[in-house]
Design a protein around this motif. Structure first.
Motif, PDB file in Angstrom:
ATOM      1  N   GLU A   1       0.841  -1.188   0.000  1.00 17.44           N
ATOM      2  CA  GLU A   1       0.000   0.000   0.000  1.00 17.44           C
ATOM      3  C   GLU A   1       0.887   1.253   0.000  1.00 17.44           C
ATOM      4  O   GLU A   1       1.894   1.311   0.704  1.00 17.44           O
ATOM      5  CB  GLU A   1      -0.906   0.028   1.227  1.00 17.44           C
ATOM      6  N   CYS A   2       0.506   2.243  -0.793  1.00 14.02           N
ATOM      7  CA  CYS A   2       1.217   3.524  -0.797  1.00 14.02           C
ATOM      8  C   CYS A   2       0.550   4.444   0.215  1.00 14.02           C
ATOM      9  O   CYS A   2      -0.487   5.053  -0.057  1.00 14.02           O
ATOM     10  CB  CYS A   2       1.177   4.151  -2.191  1.00 14.02           C
ATOM     11  N   LEU A   3       1.125   4.485   1.413  1.00 12.34           N
ATOM     12  CA  LEU A   3       0.534   5.229   2.514  1.00 12.34           C
ATOM     13  C   LEU A   3       1.623   5.859   3.373  1.00 12.34           C
ATOM     14  O   LEU A   3       2.656   5.223   3.618  1.00 12.34           O
ATOM     15  CB  LEU A   3      -0.288   4.299   3.423  1.00 12.34           C
ATOM     16  N   ARG A   4       1.375   7.058   3.849  1.00 11.27           N
ATOM     17  CA  ARG A   4       2.261   7.647   4.859  1.00 11.27           C
ATOM     18  C   ARG A   4       1.716   7.273   6.228  1.00 11.27           C
ATOM     19  O   ARG A   4       1.292   8.129   7.011  1.00 11.27           O
ATOM     20  CB  ARG A   4       2.373   9.145   4.661  1.00 11.27           C
ATOM     21  N   ALA A   5       1.694   5.970   6.470  1.00 12.37           N
ATOM     22  CA  ALA A   5       1.119   5.433   7.699  1.00 12.37           C
ATOM     23  C   ALA A   5       2.209   5.184   8.724  1.00 12.37           C
ATOM     24  O   ALA A   5       3.331   4.796   8.379  1.00 12.37           O
ATOM     25  CB  ALA A   5       0.372   4.136   7.404  1.00 12.37           C
ATOM     26  N   THR A   6       1.863   5.386   9.997  1.00  9.70           N
ATOM     27  CA  THR A   6       2.793   5.080  11.082  1.00  9.70           C
ATOM     28  C   THR A   6       2.174   4.175  12.135  1.00  9.70           C
ATOM     29  O   THR A   6       2.858   3.720  13.036  1.00  9.70           O
ATOM     30  CB  THR A   6       3.291   6.374  11.754  1.00  9.70           C
ATOM     31  N   SER A   7       0.873   3.924  12.036  1.00 11.22           N
ATOM     32  CA  SER A   7       0.203   3.012  12.961  1.00 11.22           C
ATOM     33  C   SER A   7       0.186   1.611  12.374  1.00 11.22           C
ATOM     34  O   SER A   7      -0.072   1.443  11.174  1.00 11.22           O
ATOM     35  CB  SER A   7      -1.234   3.473  13.234  1.00 11.22           C
ATOM     36  N   ASP A   8       0.481   0.626  13.217  1.00 10.68           N
ATOM     37  CA  ASP A   8       0.498  -0.778  12.793  1.00 10.68           C
ATOM     38  C   ASP A   8       1.481  -1.008  11.650  1.00 10.68           C
ATOM     39  O   ASP A   8       1.229  -1.810  10.741  1.00 10.68           O
ATOM     40  CB  ASP A   8      -0.904  -1.242  12.381  1.00 10.68           C
TER      41      ASP A   8
ATOM     42  N   PHE B   1      10.764  11.593  12.051  1.00 15.70           N
ATOM     43  CA  PHE B   1       9.361  11.274  12.333  1.00 15.70           C
ATOM     44  C   PHE B   1       9.121   9.768  12.241  1.00 15.70           C
ATOM     45  O   PHE B   1       8.464   9.169  13.105  1.00 15.70           O
ATOM     46  CB  PHE B   1       8.461  12.017  11.346  1.00 15.70           C
ATOM     47  N   ILE B   2       9.665   9.125  11.222  1.00 17.42           N
ATOM     48  CA  ILE B   2       9.503   7.673  11.057  1.00 17.42           C
ATOM     49  C   ILE B   2      10.145   6.934  12.224  1.00 17.42           C
ATOM     50  O   ILE B   2       9.544   6.039  12.833  1.00 17.42           O
ATOM     51  CB  ILE B   2      10.115   7.235   9.712  1.00 17.42           C
ATOM     52  N   LEU B   3      11.368   7.296  12.556  1.00 19.88           N
ATOM     53  CA  LEU B   3      12.093   6.605  13.622  1.00 19.88           C
ATOM     54  C   LEU B   3      11.458   6.838  14.986  1.00 19.88           C
ATOM     55  O   LEU B   3      11.453   5.938  15.837  1.00 19.88           O
ATOM     56  CB  LEU B   3      13.557   7.052  13.624  1.00 19.88           C
ATOM     57  N   ASP B   4      10.926   8.025  15.207  1.00 27.39           N
ATOM     58  CA  ASP B   4      10.266   8.307  16.487  1.00 27.39           C
ATOM     59  C   ASP B   4       9.022   7.449  16.684  1.00 27.39           C
ATOM     60  O   ASP B   4       8.531   7.305  17.811  1.00 27.39           O
ATOM     61  CB  ASP B   4       9.906   9.792  16.584  1.00 27.39           C
ATOM     62  N   ASN B   5       8.505   6.879  15.591  1.00 26.81           N
ATOM     63  CA  ASN B   5       7.379   5.955  15.671  1.00 26.81           C
ATOM     64  C   ASN B   5       7.839   4.496  15.686  1.00 26.81           C
ATOM     65  O   ASN B   5       7.031   3.584  15.486  1.00 26.81           O
ATOM     66  CB  ASN B   5       6.421   6.200  14.503  1.00 26.81           C
ATOM     67  N   ASP B   6       9.146   4.297  15.937  1.00 23.99           N
ATOM     68  CA  ASP B   6       9.725   2.955  16.069  1.00 23.99           C
ATOM     69  C   ASP B   6       9.507   2.107  14.814  1.00 23.99           C
ATOM     70  O   ASP B   6       9.209   0.907  14.879  1.00 23.99           O
ATOM     71  CB  ASP B   6       9.182   2.237  17.302  1.00 23.99           C
ATOM     72  N   ILE B   7       9.670   2.745  13.670  1.00 25.50           N
ATOM     73  CA  ILE B   7       9.540   2.093  12.364  1.00 25.50           C
ATOM     74  C   ILE B   7      10.922   2.004  11.729  1.00 25.50           C
ATOM     75  O   ILE B   7      11.720   2.944  11.818  1.00 25.50           O
ATOM     76  CB  ILE B   7       8.583   2.889  11.460  1.00 25.50           C
ATOM     77  N   THR B   8      11.199   0.893  11.079  1.00 22.93           N
ATOM     78  CA  THR B   8      12.482   0.696  10.399  1.00 22.93           C
ATOM     79  C   THR B   8      12.383   1.172   8.959  1.00 22.93           C
ATOM     80  O   THR B   8      11.589   0.625   8.186  1.00 22.93           O
ATOM     81  CB  THR B   8      12.900  -0.780  10.407  1.00 22.93           C
TER      82      THR B   8
END
Length: 329
Positions: free
Chosen positions: A23-30, A107-114
């Motif tokens: 999916e092409c999304l600027r998502a940070t949840s789940d 912003f991405i890293l602060d949401n614990d995303i790799t």
């Protein structure tokens, strides 16, 4: 849970091109990982056009499937990911581009995303590392390349695709005592071009040394060097021999095959991997799109490493204990 479209139900030629049909999304949840492009190439010193690299890799990635047989893992049973799109770059203005990279990745890293970052020329790694150092402090670096990228300047310019790791050391972004560069080769201006990286503190394995000691020993050296430190992986596609990756700006003959390169990336399983970039894919020189296919496969192995880390965490395995590829061959 975000995962790719099922190509047995939706043909690969349908829809907008995203990495692996995510999916092409600027998502940070789940979300556990994002694939994000940085289409910047105005710091390249030879061929340009790397701005087309992220989309070229996405185009080639439609053949990827969710089960990785080499690592024996169904990726999306353990992690969720999206194609985050591209970070806005400013052509000709590397410093403004660095600001944009650092802001978005923070912003991405602060949401614990790799993040798995698709370049673009190798200059983008400095912006990437600024964000990672804000999150983790100085990180260890595993750098696959045919060039050390520790030159002081090009044409008097301090910020080029051949200088990011010198600048990163100067800015205190790297835990250089736990960092390693692999694959350096090709003609140089003088011995200092190779010696400078070692003087800065990097362990350097030239391609000749890689061939002499073998890939299993290379992976052993990487593990010994990195230890349990948070580690960022930077993979320049010109690490691979141009017979397998012609679509790049500064090709150097005498490199590894595509299979050998993939096995080295697979062999990083078990390290505390916090992020990746894959740079210097140049579509205009990629006859048969073989470089795009290889780059997509490398990024796929990076996604797999995120899933393996999640699986190990669920099983409470200690970091540094795993590893596929040559070490266990």
């Amino acid at each position: 849970m975000y995962q790719p479209k099922d190509s047995s139900q939706s043909p690969r030629f349908c829809g907008v091109r995203t990495f692996m049909r995510l999916e092409c999304l600027r998502a940070t949840s789940d979300v556990n990982f994002v694939v994000v492009g940085v289409p910047f190439d105005t710091a390249a010193s030879n061929r340009t056009g790397q701005r087309g690299g992220p989309q070229h890799i996405r185009n080639a990635s439609v053949l990827l499937r969710p089960y990785n047989p080499d690592q024996e893992i169904q990726i999306f049973e353990y992690c969720s990911g999206v194609d985050y799109g591209d970070i806005d770059v400013v052509p000709g203005n590397i410093h403004k581009t660095y600001e944009n990279i650092e802001k978005e990745l923070t912003f991405i890293l602060d949401n614990d995303i790799t993040p798995i970052i698709l370049g673009g020329d190798h200059s983008i790694s400095l912006g990437n590392l600024r964000a990672f150092a804000k999150k983790f402090g100085p990180v260890a670096l595993i750098h696959f390349d045919s060039h050390s990228d520790t030159w002081d300047n090009y044409y008097g310019e301090k910020y080029m695709h051949g200088t990011p790791f010198r600048r990163a050391v100067e800015e205190g972004l790297l835990d250089v005592a736990h960092s390693i560069q692999i694959g350096m080769r090709g003609p140089l201006y003088g011995p200092e071009d190779m010696d400078d990286a070692r003087i800065l503190g990097f362990e350097v394995l030239t391609m000749r040394e890689v061939r002499q000691i073998g890939y299993a020993e290379v992976l052993h050296n990487i593990r010994q060097r990195v230890g349990n430190r948070p580690v960022f992986v930077s993979f320049d596609i010109d690490f691979v021999d141009p017979a397998y990756a012609p679509g790049t700006g500064t090709p150097e003959v005498g490199g590894p095959t595509s299979y050998e390169a993939l096995e080295l990336v697979r062999g990083l399983d078990g390290l505390d991997l916090v992020g990746f970039d894959l740079v210097e894919v140049l579509p205009s020189h990629d006859h048969g799109e073989i470089t795009g296919g290889l780059a997509a496969a490398v990024a796929y192995e990076m996604v797999t490493l995120v899933a393996l880390k999640k699986r190990a965490k669920q099983a409470k395995q200690p970091l540094g204990s795993g590893g596929a590829g040559y070490e266990n061959a």
